[in-house]
Design an enzyme around this catalytic site. Structure first.
Site, short mmCIF file in Angstrom:
data_model
loop_
_atom_site.label_atom_id
_atom_site.label_comp_id
_atom_site.label_asym_id
_atom_site.label_seq_id
_atom_site.Cartn_x
_atom_site.Cartn_y
_atom_site.Cartn_z
N SER A 89 0.85 -1.20 0.00
CA SER A 89 0.00 0.00 0.00
C SER A 89 0.88 1.24 0.00
CB SER A 89 -0.90 0.01 1.24
OG SER A 89 -1.63 1.22 1.32
N TYR A 147 -2.52 -1.37 9.90
CA TYR A 147 -2.50 -1.72 8.48
C TYR A 147 -1.26 -1.12 7.80
CZ TYR A 147 -3.91 -1.60 3.54
OH TYR A 147 -3.95 -1.71 2.17
#
Length: 270
Positions: free
Chosen positions: A142, A165
């Site tokens: 990401s 995350y």
């Protein structure tokens, strides 16, 4: 793609499902992974309806490293070579204000699924990847990254799902650089990417985000990394080379992550 065997983790929904059907339609034999057998059967039916080769459906909870090892064993039972591994399975931010979650081994869930499982799977499947060399590993990371706190790797203090995350995805990029150095000489290329921003997926909708891109866009970026001539050990934002958080380029930080990772895996599986 004809004649290629590809394992896609987390391929019963979102980007993973799109990739499974897309690559199978191109002739690849896809090993579909998910946690739910019924949803796996749905992907299998979609692949066959699209004219793809008969897929294998493999069920495992990647929050457990023993399940990761079992998954690797099942992959070895159905193929003697693996042309590509796409580490796509992931746990997102979660719903707003959701509580900290743990995987089966007692590790923070996002770190366990998004990072530890992928690294362990590469190592367990290395013989199959080397047998298919030149082979590819694509780690779906990401653009959202946060530096790791080695004093609180299990994120017991000041927890948030978004931060967990982002830490897990940076850890995956850091491992990508190391794995590329380790397995590149054996013909296994390892890359990482941010496929697209806020794709229209369950993960994005769960935390209340508004989709800004499509799984087709993310799929284009991933497929490029298994079909085109790209640099080993690189990180991409979509289809473009990019630079990750500075911690990813710190040899001391990567060394500490390797050490701690080995300890965590050893504690879980022996």
């Amino acid at each position: 793609m004809p004649g290629k065997t590809i394992l896609i983790t987390g391929s019963t929904d979102g980007l993973g499902r799109h990739l499974a059907v897309r690559l199978a339609r191109s002739g690849a034999r896809v090993l579909v992974h998910g946690r739910d057998r019924e949803r796996g059967a749905g992907v299998r039916a979609e692949i066959l309806a699209a004219g793809g080769p008969e897929p294998e459906v493999l069920i495992a909870d990647l929050g457990s490293l023993r399940e990761v090892d079992r998954l690797a064993g099942e992959v070895g039972a159905v193929t003697d070579r693996l042309d590509a591994l796409i580490n796509n399975a992931g746990v997102g931010f979660g719903a707003p204000d959701s509580a900290r979650e743990l995987g089966a081994d007692g590790y923070e869930l996002r770190f366990a699924v998004n990072y530890l499982a992928g690294v362990r799977l590469v190592r367990q499947l290395a013989p199959l990847l080397i047998a298919a060399a030149p082979a590819r590993v694509v780690n779906v990371a990401s653009i959202g990254q946060q530096a790791l706190d080695f004093g609180d790797l299990n994120f017991e203090h000041g927890y948030s799902g978004a931060a967990a995350y982002m830490r897990s995805k940076l850890a995956l990029i850091m491992a990508t650089f190391d794995l590329a150095e380790e397995f590149g000489p054996a013909g296994v290329m390892v890359t990482a990417l941010h496929p697209a921003t806020y794709m229209d997926t369950t993960m994005v909708r769960e935390f209340g985000g508004s989709p800004l891109s499509t799984v087709d866009e993310g799929g284009d970026a991933v497929v490029r990394l298994i079909t085109e001539d790209v640099p080993n050990g690189a990180y991409f934002n979509g289809r473009k080379p990019a630079r990750a958080d500075a911690q990813a380029y710190d040899p001391a930080a990567r060394g500490e992550l390797r050490r701690r990772t080995a300890e965590l895996i050893s504690a879980a599986v022996g």
